[in-house]
Design a protein around this motif. Structure first.
Motif, PDB file in Angstrom:
ATOM      1  N   TYR A   3       0.806  -1.219   0.000  1.00 17.87           N
ATOM      2  CA  TYR A   3       0.000   0.000   0.000  1.00 17.87           C
ATOM      3  C   TYR A   3       0.842   1.273   0.000  1.00 17.87           C
ATOM      4  N   VAL A  69     -15.074  -3.223   1.504  1.00 21.90           N
ATOM      5  CA  VAL A  69     -14.457  -3.563   2.793  1.00 21.90           C
ATOM      6  C   VAL A  69     -15.430  -3.174   3.904  1.00 21.90           C
ATOM      7  N   GLU A  70     -15.868  -4.170   4.674  1.00 18.11           N
ATOM      8  CA  GLU A  70     -16.785  -3.889   5.777  1.00 18.11           C
ATOM      9  C   GLU A  70     -16.033  -3.239   6.926  1.00 18.11           C
ATOM     10  N   THR A  71     -16.723  -2.377   7.655  1.00 17.53           N
ATOM     11  CA  THR A  71     -16.040  -1.649   8.719  1.00 17.53           C
ATOM     12  C   THR A  71     -16.714  -1.824  10.074  1.00 17.53           C
ATOM     13  N   CYS A  74     -18.517   0.858  11.981  1.00 16.67           N
ATOM     14  CA  CYS A  74     -17.719   2.019  12.399  1.00 16.67           C
ATOM     15  C   CYS A  74     -17.020   2.635  11.205  1.00 16.67           C
ATOM     16  N   THR A  77     -13.952   4.546  12.166  1.00 15.02           N
ATOM     17  CA  THR A  77     -12.824   3.740  12.668  1.00 15.02           C
ATOM     18  C   THR A  77     -12.045   3.169  11.492  1.00 15.02           C
ATOM     19  N   GLY A  78     -12.774   2.749  10.463  1.00 18.92           N
ATOM     20  CA  GLY A  78     -12.136   2.133   9.303  1.00 18.92           C
ATOM     21  C   GLY A  78     -11.227   3.064   8.529  1.00 18.92           C
ATOM     22  N   ASP A  82      -8.284   2.807  12.893  1.00 18.31           N
ATOM     23  CA  ASP A  82      -7.725   1.499  12.552  1.00 18.31           C
ATOM     24  C   ASP A  82      -7.998   1.164  11.088  1.00 18.31           C
ATOM     25  N   PRO A  83      -7.194   1.695  10.198  1.00 19.96           N
ATOM     26  CA  PRO A  83      -7.433   1.461   8.765  1.00 19.96           C
ATOM     27  C   PRO A  83      -6.837   0.166   8.248  1.00 19.96           C
ATOM     28  N   SER A  84      -6.473  -0.747   9.137  1.00 20.00           N
ATOM     29  CA  SER A  84      -5.676  -1.901   8.689  1.00 20.00           C
ATOM     30  C   SER A  84      -6.376  -2.753   7.632  1.00 20.00           C
ATOM     31  N   MET A  85      -7.699  -2.886   7.704  1.00 22.08           N
ATOM     32  CA  MET A  85      -8.368  -3.752   6.727  1.00 22.08           C
ATOM     33  C   MET A  85      -8.443  -3.091   5.348  1.00 22.08           C
ATOM     34  N   LEU A  87      -6.070  -1.092   4.306  1.00 20.44           N
ATOM     35  CA  LEU A  87      -4.697  -1.232   3.812  1.00 20.44           C
ATOM     36  C   LEU A  87      -4.444  -2.656   3.332  1.00 20.44           C
ATOM     37  N   ALA A  88      -5.048  -3.627   4.027  1.00 15.02           N
ATOM     38  CA  ALA A  88      -4.885  -5.025   3.592  1.00 15.02           C
ATOM     39  C   ALA A  88      -5.507  -5.222   2.209  1.00 15.02           C
TER      40      ALA A  88
ATOM     41  N   TYR B  24     -12.159  -4.966  15.212  1.00 13.45           N
ATOM     42  CA  TYR B  24     -13.507  -4.393  15.225  1.00 13.45           C
ATOM     43  C   TYR B  24     -14.306  -4.727  13.973  1.00 13.45           C
ATOM     44  N   THR B  25     -13.679  -5.335  12.969  1.00 15.20           N
ATOM     45  CA  THR B  25     -14.414  -5.705  11.751  1.00 15.20           C
ATOM     46  C   THR B  25     -14.907  -7.149  11.791  1.00 15.20           C
ATOM     47  N   LYS B 106      -1.500  -8.576  10.195  1.00 15.32           N
ATOM     48  CA  LYS B 106      -1.372  -7.174  10.624  1.00 15.32           C
ATOM     49  C   LYS B 106      -0.596  -7.084  11.938  1.00 15.32           C
ATOM     50  N   LEU B 236     -22.298  -5.677   7.994  1.00 13.93           N
ATOM     51  CA  LEU B 236     -21.456  -4.602   8.502  1.00 13.93           C
ATOM     52  C   LEU B 236     -20.080  -5.146   8.864  1.00 13.93           C
TER      53      LEU B 236
END
Ligand SMILES: Nc1nc2c(ncn2[C@@H]2O[C@H](COP(=O)(O)OP(=O)(O)OP(=O)(O)O)[C@@H](O)[C@H]2O)c(=O)[nH]1
Ligand SMILES: [Mg+2]
Lengths: 206, 239
Positions: A3, A69-71, A74, A77-78, A82-85, A87-88, B24-25, B106, B236
């Motif tokens: 990324y 990408v589901e968050t 939140c 938050t996404g 915590d943007p990790s998903m 970025l993944a 949280y996901t 991660k 979600l």
């Protein structure tokens, strides 16, 4: 490749302000300029959103460069804490498409406080609509004040919702200081060129 | 039981929702229970989570974590890969596997970027680095409890405390998801959490010494919910 190797544009803003409409206007232009583009949608029913994108882009983008990408309920938050998903998901894009140039991340519709984590977005657009009320800019929400570019969309609707574009313009100039804002009508494309100029200058030629 | 201050802080850090590994996901099927109207109140939630702890977190994830911790102390990469492969095999719904491996990757990446200062182990050449390389190369799935076990061991957090931290954060993660999905008061959620503490302790005590070959889950309804979630109309959460 990961990324960190692609330009990332974050698009945030309240529900229904026109984020998706803007993405749908921008992507063909960027592809036309020769960039390889990926799109991520964060939303409720993201897969449905992603499918809508895939269909609307047709042959412009490979289907595997459009992802939902589901968050976890939140959206902020996404894109912020915590943007990790996200970025993944971008990592997966770059693995499959090492020549990828730019990824657009559309946040789920959120409140005026939502801002993008700078590690997720090199450039952050915040889209509001005149139909949400002419007082939105002067509420000075972090999205409105901190975005790299503020987009005020649905100018065509101003007369129907008693919104005075001149008031919005002077308020926006006031809260934005030296930072830019653009009026758009994503329905007929007015103003999209100007958005694109900013994106080209600030992100892609930077 | 006494643990030193550094280990204690490691336990806090690893079980804090502040840890940015995407926890949280994940709802591990909980969203589907809610979608299907199977969770009405705090009692339903408590019963469901106690079931998850006794049938999945204990006999699968805790066993994997404890054995990964062992493999890390004996610097045994083969054992670590074996544990990871087993956990993959016993985790039925694909979305559960996905949530777990994404978070695992991660966690690896996060610590690789922030731990150059860790003097106690040579993180660059050590087992963790080798494991991370295998994960990157797609040669092992890299499940979260497995990475968690290695990280905890390399930072000096003892095995049982590592298992407790992980099980606890699993519970708080799902309670947070429940709160965002349904209508639960914050005090009700805390009450459920308090009630589940004894179950967390019970399952960690029971499974911390299990052999890796004992890893198994028996939670058919949760697994079916996890699989139905893949085709849910409203989503979600990632799992
Ligand atoms: N009249 C008018 N309608 C617009 C304009 N831009 C978008 N719309 C319409 O407004 C509605 C919402 O637009 P979207 O692009 O889906 O908004 P969004 O911000 O992506 O919405 P969420 O993702 O749900 O938060 C759609 O019906 C669009 O067709 C505009 O400039 N003028
Ligand atoms: Mg949208």
């Amino acid at each position: 490749m990961g990324y960190r190797d692609v330009a990332k544009i974050g698009i945030g803003g309240p529900v229904g302000s026109g984020k998706t409409a803007l993405v749908r206007r921008l992507v063909p232009e960027l592809v036309d300029e020769g960039y390889e583009v990926g799109v991520i949608a964060n939303d409720i029913m993201t897969q449905e959103d992603a499918d809508v994108f895939r269909e609307s882009f047709g042959d412009l983008l490979p289907a595997d460069l459009v992802e939902g990408v589901e968050t976890g309920a939140c959206p902020h938050t996404g894109i912020r804490e915590d943007p990790s998903m996200n970025l993944a998901a971008i990592d997966e894009f770059t693995e499959r498409h090492p020549d990828l140039d730019v990824v657009i991340v559309e946040s789920g519709g959120d409140n005026l406080a939502a801002t993008f984590n700078p590690e997720l977005a090199d450039y952050f657009l915040f889209v509001i609509s005149v139909a949400e009320g002419e007082d939105i800019p002067r509420k000075r929400g972090p999205g409105v004040t901190q975005a790299d570019l503020l987009v005020v969309n649905k100018t065509d609707l101003a007369p129907y919702v008693d919104a005075d574009l001149e008031v919005i313009e002077s308020d926006a100039a006031d809260v934005r200081g030296d930072d830019p804002f653009v009026f758009t009508n994503c329905k007929d494309g007015t103003g999209v060129d100007e958005v694109l100029e900013h994106v080209d200058r600030e992100v892609l030629f930077a | 039981m006494t643990i030193d201050s550094d280990s204690f802080l490691t336990a806090l850090r690893l079980s804090d929702s502040f840890l940015p590994v995407g926890g949280y996901t994940a709802s591990y099927g909980l969203e589907q229970y809610v979608n299907e109207g199977r969770i009405g109140d705090g009692d339903d939630l408590r019963a469901l989570l106690a079931g998850y702890l006794r049938r999945v977190v204990g006999p699968c994830e805790t066993v994997a974590l404890a054995n990964a911790h062992d493999a890390s102390s004996s610097d045994d990469l083969d054992q670590l890969l074996e544990v990871d492969a087993r956990l993959h095999a016993v985790t039925m719904p694909s979305e559960f596997r996905e949530s777990s491996t994404k978070a695992g990757a991660k966690l690896c990446e996060l610590l690789a970027g922030t731990e150059e200062d860790l003097a106690s182990v040579d993180v660059r050449t050590g087992l963790r680095q080798k494991f991370a390389t295998r994960i990157d190369a797609g040669e092992t799935p890299g499940h979260y409890p497995v990475v968690f076990g290695v990280v905890a061991q390399s930072r000096g957090l003892p095995r049982l405390e590592a298992c407790l931290s992980h099980a606890y954060s699993f519970v708080t993660g799902l309670l947070g998801a429940a709160q965002r999905l349904g209508r639960f008061g914050h005090t009700e959620i805390q009450r459920v959490l308090g009630d589940l503490e004894s179950v967390v302790v019970e399952i960690c005590d029971r499974h911390v010494d299990d052999d890796a070959t004992a890893m198994a889950s028996f939670a058919p309804l949760a697994e079916i919910m996890g699989m139905r979630h893949e085709r849910a109309g409203r989503r979600l959460f990632m799992s």
